[in-house]
Design a protein around this motif. Structure first.
Motif, short mmCIF file in Angstrom:
data_model
loop_
_atom_site.label_atom_id
_atom_site.label_comp_id
_atom_site.label_asym_id
_atom_site.label_seq_id
_atom_site.Cartn_x
_atom_site.Cartn_y
_atom_site.Cartn_z
N THR A 162 0.12 -4.57 -6.67
CA THR A 162 -1.22 -3.96 -6.66
C THR A 162 -2.24 -4.95 -6.10
O THR A 162 -3.17 -4.55 -5.39
CB THR A 162 -1.65 -3.49 -8.06
OG1 THR A 162 -1.84 -4.62 -8.93
CG2 THR A 162 -0.63 -2.52 -8.65
N ALA A 217 -1.76 -4.90 -2.42
CA ALA A 217 -2.31 -3.67 -1.86
C ALA A 217 -3.83 -3.78 -1.71
O ALA A 217 -4.39 -3.38 -0.68
CB ALA A 217 -1.94 -2.48 -2.74
N CYS A 218 -4.48 -4.32 -2.73
CA CYS A 218 -5.94 -4.49 -2.66
C CYS A 218 -6.32 -5.43 -1.52
O CYS A 218 -7.28 -5.18 -0.77
CB CYS A 218 -6.48 -5.03 -3.98
SG CYS A 218 -6.52 -3.81 -5.32
N VAL A 254 0.84 -1.19 0.00
CA VAL A 254 0.00 0.00 0.00
C VAL A 254 0.88 1.24 0.00
O VAL A 254 0.64 2.20 -0.75
CB VAL A 254 -0.94 0.01 1.23
CG1 VAL A 254 -1.73 1.32 1.28
CG2 VAL A 254 -1.88 -1.19 1.18
N SER A 300 -7.40 3.95 -4.90
CA SER A 300 -7.32 4.06 -3.45
C SER A 300 -6.15 4.94 -3.04
O SER A 300 -6.27 5.79 -2.14
CB SER A 300 -7.18 2.67 -2.83
OG SER A 300 -7.06 2.75 -1.44
N ALA A 323 -6.16 -0.30 -6.84
CA ALA A 323 -5.06 0.13 -5.99
C ALA A 323 -4.66 1.56 -6.31
O ALA A 323 -4.37 2.36 -5.40
CB ALA A 323 -3.86 -0.81 -6.17
#
Length: 324
Positions: free
Chosen positions: A170, A173-174, A8, A43, A40
């Motif tokens: 990514t 991160a999600c 993230v 966000s 990602a």
């Protein structure tokens, strides 16, 4: 304070860097399909302090694509994006295969939305893996430096802040953020060249050469892009110097480096009206032969009904005999 998961943090850092130079009050739009990369990206964009909106494009190519678009838009509104837009496009009548037509329609819709909303930038979720795939596909097509340059980090209103981020990051991160990405079935459909590269060619390269091959392919694109930009600048000056009478001076063209001369001839052909999508390497080679391999040959025929011939030491536009 809870520690931010590294994936993230990496995506957020990349997005902040990608937005450098924009005014503090600039509106930024995120192009979001609902896949892991664009989720990602979206966000992360919310943590930049910018005004951030979101656009999702419905190509109408899959059953339920309208529901997917509405779902992405609903998530965006709940997450605080403003404005949120659904752009419905049609690929009917567009040139190229399904991938190319969808891309053309998508970029046109995103550009129109940016113009209408006054956005300073549109963020695209292409990752390092996408860049590696692009370079490999360009190699397979026999593309020149422009194709091997891959996707630029910035072009016009579009920005790609994740080109140094791996696709796996990514997804991580999600997962860390509790986001559920949409899996585009086109990404695994073997009917599409990029899907075959993603499923077979790149994994085979990684297995044979190691995981660094993805980074190295993407780095190659960056290096070639820098060289291409430098040659393009030289070509702009060379084109101005080559202008003579009604066309271009053969003697000046003959003194140019081949890489620069090719760019000059390509740019001049576009000026004459040759459509870029149809103007091929072979056309530029034929123009170059009028300069470097002159033996009295006749008119070179370019796309768009354009003729070029050598007359009195110049390359000039002529009317092709078949349309007189």
């Amino acid at each position: 304070m809870a520690r931010i998961p590294p994936p993230v943090a990496a995506v957020r850092t990349a997005v902040r860097r990608g937005l450098s130079g924009l005014p503090a009050d600039a509106l930024v739009l995120v192009a979001c399909s609902g896949g892991a990369d664009s989720l990602a990206l979206a966000s992360a964009a919310r943590f930049t302090g910018k005004r951030v909106g979101l656009v999702t494009v419905d190509h109408g190519l899959q059953e339920g694509s309208d529901r997917r678009a509405r779902s992405v838009a609903a998530w965006a509104r709940d997450a605080g994006f403003d404005p949120v837009r659904i752009e419905t496009v049609s690929v009917a009548g567009l040139h190229g295969g399904p991938e190319a037509a969808a891309r053309t329609a998508r970029y046109a819709a995103l550009s129109a939305a940016a113009d209408e909303l006054g956005a300073a930038a549109v963020l695209l979720g292409h990752t390092r893996d996408d860049q590696a795939e692009t370079v490999l596909l360009a190699l397979a097509r026999g593309a020149g430096p422009r194709g091997l340059s891959g996707m630029p980090a910035r072009r016009g209103v579009f920005r790609r802040p994740l080109l140094d981020i791996a696709r796996a990051e990514t997804r991580k991160a999600c997962a860390a953020l509790g986001l559920a990405p949409w899996e585009d079935p086109h990404n695994t459909d073997p009917a599409y060249a990029r899907s075959r590269v993603r499923a077979s060619a790149l994994p085979a390269l990684v297995a044979a050469l190691g995981p660094a091959v993805l980074t190295n392919l993407a780095r190659t694109a960056t290096l070639i892009a820098a060289d291409t930009a430098a040659l393009d600048e030289l070509a702009v000056a060379a084109l101005a110097e080559s202008r003579s009478g009604e066309g271009l001076s053969v003697s000046v063209l003959a003194g140019l480096l081949p890489a620069v001369r090719g760019r000059v001839l390509h740019s001049w052909a576009r000026e004459l009206g040759a459509p870029g999508g149809a103007l091929a390497h072979r056309h530029v080679v034929s123009l170059d032969a009028l300069v470097t391999a002159w033996h009295g040959q006749g008119t070179v025929h370019l796309p768009g009904g354009i003729g070029v011939a050598r007359r009195s030491g110049e390359l000039v536009r002529v009317v092709p005999a078949h349309i007189k």
